[in-house]
Design a protein around this motif. Structure first.
Motif, PDB file in Angstrom:
ATOM      1  N   ALA A  29      -5.994  44.566  68.774  1.00 60.10           N
ATOM      2  CA  ALA A  29      -7.219  43.991  68.223  1.00 60.10           C
ATOM      3  C   ALA A  29      -8.183  43.759  69.367  1.00 60.10           C
ATOM      4  O   ALA A  29      -7.838  43.097  70.345  1.00 60.10           O
ATOM      5  CB  ALA A  29      -6.910  42.684  67.494  1.00 60.10           C
ATOM      6  N   GLY A  30      -9.390  44.313  69.248  1.00 58.32           N
ATOM      7  CA  GLY A  30     -10.354  44.168  70.324  1.00 58.32           C
ATOM      8  C   GLY A  30      -9.826  44.831  71.588  1.00 58.32           C
ATOM      9  O   GLY A  30      -9.405  45.989  71.573  1.00 58.32           O
ATOM     10  N   VAL A  31      -9.813  44.076  72.697  1.00 55.62           N
ATOM     11  CA  VAL A  31      -9.290  44.623  73.943  1.00 55.62           C
ATOM     12  C   VAL A  31      -7.783  44.446  74.053  1.00 55.62           C
ATOM     13  O   VAL A  31      -7.169  44.947  75.006  1.00 55.62           O
ATOM     14  CB  VAL A  31      -9.976  43.978  75.168  1.00 55.62           C
ATOM     15  N   ARG A  32      -7.209  43.734  73.111  1.00 58.24           N
ATOM     16  CA  ARG A  32      -5.759  43.541  73.135  1.00 58.24           C
ATOM     17  C   ARG A  32      -5.050  44.866  72.944  1.00 58.24           C
ATOM     18  O   ARG A  32      -5.468  45.717  72.169  1.00 58.24           O
ATOM     19  CB  ARG A  32      -5.318  42.576  72.007  1.00 58.24           C
ATOM     20  N   ARG A  33      -3.940  45.041  73.675  1.00 52.38           N
ATOM     21  CA  ARG A  33      -3.084  46.205  73.509  1.00 52.38           C
ATOM     22  C   ARG A  33      -1.696  45.722  73.143  1.00 52.38           C
ATOM     23  O   ARG A  33      -1.338  44.560  73.372  1.00 52.38           O
ATOM     24  CB  ARG A  33      -3.062  47.062  74.778  1.00 52.38           C
ATOM     25  N   SER A  34      -0.903  46.617  72.563  1.00 51.59           N
ATOM     26  CA  SER A  34       0.451  46.230  72.149  1.00 51.59           C
ATOM     27  C   SER A  34       1.423  47.351  72.478  1.00 51.59           C
ATOM     28  O   SER A  34       1.113  48.533  72.296  1.00 51.59           O
ATOM     29  CB  SER A  34       0.493  45.944  70.649  1.00 51.59           C
ATOM     30  N   ALA A  35       2.595  46.972  72.986  1.00 51.74           N
ATOM     31  CA  ALA A  35       3.670  47.924  73.278  1.00 51.74           C
ATOM     32  C   ALA A  35       4.854  47.562  72.391  1.00 51.74           C
ATOM     33  O   ALA A  35       5.457  46.489  72.576  1.00 51.74           O
ATOM     34  CB  ALA A  35       4.055  47.864  74.742  1.00 51.74           C
ATOM     35  N   PRO A  36       5.203  48.397  71.412  1.00 52.42           N
ATOM     36  CA  PRO A  36       6.320  48.075  70.534  1.00 52.42           C
ATOM     37  C   PRO A  36       7.603  47.744  71.290  1.00 52.42           C
ATOM     38  O   PRO A  36       8.351  46.844  70.897  1.00 52.42           O
ATOM     39  CB  PRO A  36       6.478  49.338  69.687  1.00 52.42           C
ATOM     40  N   ALA A  37       7.846  48.450  72.399  1.00 50.23           N
ATOM     41  CA  ALA A  37       9.059  48.182  73.175  1.00 50.23           C
ATOM     42  C   ALA A  37       9.038  46.779  73.746  1.00 50.23           C
ATOM     43  O   ALA A  37      10.074  46.099  73.813  1.00 50.23           O
ATOM     44  CB  ALA A  37       9.205  49.206  74.294  1.00 50.23           C
ATOM     45  N   ALA A  38       7.859  46.308  74.172  1.00 50.51           N
ATOM     46  CA  ALA A  38       7.758  44.957  74.729  1.00 50.51           C
ATOM     47  C   ALA A  38       8.092  43.907  73.687  1.00 50.51           C
ATOM     48  O   ALA A  38       8.731  42.885  73.986  1.00 50.51           O
ATOM     49  CB  ALA A  38       6.355  44.726  75.286  1.00 50.51           C
ATOM     50  N   LEU A  39       7.686  44.146  72.447  1.00 49.45           N
ATOM     51  CA  LEU A  39       7.984  43.205  71.380  1.00 49.45           C
ATOM     52  C   LEU A  39       9.474  43.202  71.042  1.00 49.45           C
ATOM     53  O   LEU A  39      10.040  42.166  70.692  1.00 49.45           O
ATOM     54  CB  LEU A  39       7.163  43.552  70.138  1.00 49.45           C
ATOM     55  N   ARG A  40      10.109  44.367  71.186  1.00 53.49           N
ATOM     56  CA  ARG A  40      11.548  44.449  70.896  1.00 53.49           C
ATOM     57  C   ARG A  40      12.396  43.833  71.998  1.00 53.49           C
ATOM     58  O   ARG A  40      13.424  43.201  71.728  1.00 53.49           O
ATOM     59  CB  ARG A  40      11.972  45.911  70.711  1.00 53.49           C
ATOM     60  N   ASN A  41      11.991  44.031  73.254  1.00 51.99           N
ATOM     61  CA  ASN A  41      12.889  43.644  74.348  1.00 51.99           C
ATOM     62  C   ASN A  41      12.609  42.272  74.940  1.00 51.99           C
ATOM     63  O   ASN A  41      13.369  41.797  75.780  1.00 51.99           O
ATOM     64  CB  ASN A  41      12.885  44.711  75.449  1.00 51.99           C
ATOM     65  N   ARG A  42      11.537  41.625  74.529  1.00 53.88           N
ATOM     66  CA  ARG A  42      11.146  40.379  75.189  1.00 53.88           C
ATOM     67  C   ARG A  42      12.196  39.274  75.039  1.00 53.88           C
ATOM     68  O   ARG A  42      12.432  38.518  75.981  1.00 53.88           O
ATOM     69  CB  ARG A  42       9.784  39.901  74.678  1.00 53.88           C
ATOM     70  N   GLU A  43      12.836  39.192  73.878  1.00 53.87           N
ATOM     71  CA  GLU A  43      13.822  38.122  73.696  1.00 53.87           C
ATOM     72  C   GLU A  43      15.116  38.401  74.461  1.00 53.87           C
ATOM     73  O   GLU A  43      15.639  37.489  75.121  1.00 53.87           O
ATOM     74  CB  GLU A  43      14.106  37.899  72.216  1.00 53.87           C
ATOM     75  N   PRO A  44      15.671  39.628  74.420  1.00 53.63           N
ATOM     76  CA  PRO A  44      16.836  39.901  75.271  1.00 53.63           C
ATOM     77  C   PRO A  44      16.559  39.684  76.748  1.00 53.63           C
ATOM     78  O   PRO A  44      17.418  39.169  77.478  1.00 53.63           O
ATOM     79  CB  PRO A  44      17.161  41.375  74.968  1.00 53.63           C
ATOM     80  N   ILE A  45      15.375  40.058  77.212  1.00 53.12           N
ATOM     81  CA  ILE A  45      15.024  39.820  78.614  1.00 53.12           C
ATOM     82  C   ILE A  45      14.963  38.324  78.889  1.00 53.12           C
ATOM     83  O   ILE A  45      15.485  37.830  79.897  1.00 53.12           O
ATOM     84  CB  ILE A  45      13.683  40.493  78.966  1.00 53.12           C
ATOM     85  N   ALA A  46      14.326  37.581  77.990  1.00 54.49           N
ATOM     86  CA  ALA A  46      14.199  36.131  78.182  1.00 54.49           C
ATOM     87  C   ALA A  46      15.564  35.454  78.233  1.00 54.49           C
ATOM     88  O   ALA A  46      15.754  34.485  78.982  1.00 54.49           O
ATOM     89  CB  ALA A  46      13.352  35.528  77.064  1.00 54.49           C
ATOM     90  N   ASP A  47      16.524  35.959  77.463  1.00 56.92           N
ATOM     91  CA  ASP A  47      17.866  35.371  77.487  1.00 56.92           C
ATOM     92  C   ASP A  47      18.487  35.508  78.878  1.00 56.92           C
ATOM     93  O   ASP A  47      19.159  34.589  79.362  1.00 56.92           O
ATOM     94  CB  ASP A  47      18.751  36.040  76.443  1.00 56.92           C
ATOM     95  N   VAL A  48      18.273  36.650  79.520  1.00 57.81           N
ATOM     96  CA  VAL A  48      18.792  36.832  80.885  1.00 57.81           C
ATOM     97  C   VAL A  48      17.985  35.997  81.877  1.00 57.81           C
ATOM     98  O   VAL A  48      18.546  35.378  82.788  1.00 57.81           O
ATOM     99  CB  VAL A  48      18.769  38.322  81.276  1.00 57.81           C
ATOM    100  N   LEU A  49      16.677  35.957  81.685  1.00 62.72           N
ATOM    101  CA  LEU A  49      15.846  35.158  82.580  1.00 62.72           C
ATOM    102  C   LEU A  49      16.258  33.686  82.563  1.00 62.72           C
ATOM    103  O   LEU A  49      16.126  32.997  83.579  1.00 62.72           O
ATOM    104  CB  LEU A  49      14.367  35.286  82.185  1.00 62.72           C
ATOM    105  N   SER A  50      16.747  33.208  81.436  1.00 66.65           N
ATOM    106  CA  SER A  50      17.170  31.806  81.365  1.00 66.65           C
ATOM    107  C   SER A  50      18.321  31.533  82.325  1.00 66.65           C
ATOM    108  O   SER A  50      18.504  30.390  82.768  1.00 66.65           O
ATOM    109  CB  SER A  50      17.571  31.443  79.930  1.00 66.65           C
ATOM    110  N   ASP A  51      19.090  32.564  82.674  1.00 68.42           N
ATOM    111  CA  ASP A  51      20.175  32.416  83.654  1.00 68.42           C
ATOM    112  C   ASP A  51      19.686  32.624  85.087  1.00 68.42           C
ATOM    113  O   ASP A  51      20.266  32.073  86.029  1.00 68.42           O
ATOM    114  CB  ASP A  51      21.290  33.421  83.375  1.00 68.42           C
TER     115      ASP A  51
END
Length: 211
Positions: free
Chosen positions: A13-35
């Motif tokens: 939307a507007g200048v916003r961009r979206s990467a479907p892979a980023a939306l899929r992997n953000r939570e698994p990555i965050a789980d590792v980042l918590s460690d």
């Protein structure tokens, strides 16, 4: 780095961009980042792309200050728009940062994170990421990477080989990197490999620490 790097992103939307892979992997990555992330301090994110990871991680880890960065104007605009919409007090405005350059706009960080950059950029950018991170990080502080990697001791997934071939067709300087090559260069710069984690869709996360 060529502007082609974000070939997997699309207008949102507007200048916003979206990467479907980023939306899929953000939570698994965050789980590792918590460690792996420190409990407080500044996290410098290299090649933040759409800004979707930055918003998600800043929201997930409110005690950490999050500094997104990128080299591409449209990525920086997308990150800024995502930041404004999210309104998170710990998410800083994006800065222009070329990993391959010796001149970074950040002088210190308590952690450095880079997702899906090393394979979609020249090897010089990977080496710059190593040298720049070693310069910013204190002893024991982490450099964390996410993406598809090749290793000497594990047969590559066919999908990763196909992805590697596609990347090299797009740009001869791109391609999946070997963990051993990256960590060898990191060791020379004062960063040691601490841990690896297998991730969904044949990806991997690497944790390195400043010696």
């Amino acid at each position: 780095m060529s502007d082609e790097r974000r070939f997997y992103e699309a207008r949102a939307a507007g200048v916003r961009r979206s990467a479907p892979a980023a939306l899929r992997n953000r939570e698994p990555i965050a789980d590792v980042l918590s460690d792996w992330l420190p409990s407080s301090g500044l996290v410098l994110e290299i090649a933040s792309g759409t800004g979707e990871h930055a918003v998600h991680f800043a929201n997930r880890f409110p005690a950490l200050e999050w500094q997104p960065s990128d080299i591409h104007p449209d990525a920086l605009a997308s990150i800024a728009a995502a930041r404004e919409e999210a309104g998170l007090p710990n998410l800083r405005a994006p800065v222009v940062l070329d990993a391959a350059s010796a001149d970074w706009p950040v002088e210190r960080a308590d952690a450095v994170l880079s997702s899906n950059m090393v394979h979609i950029s020249p090897w010089a950018s990977a080496l710059g990421l190593i040298v720049g991170s070693a310069r910013l990080l204190a002893q024991g502080a982490p450099l964390i990477l996410y993406g598809p990697w090749l290793t000497d001791d594990t047969p590559p997934a066919p999908s990763n080989l196909d992805f590697d071939a596609d990347l090299r067709r797009r740009d001869r300087e791109w391609g999946l990197r070997k963990v051993e090559d990256f960590t060898g260069a990191a060791k020379d710069a004062g960063l040691r490999l601490v841990e690896t984690r297998a991730m969904p869709a044949n990806n991997m996360m690497l944790l390195l620490a400043r010696c």
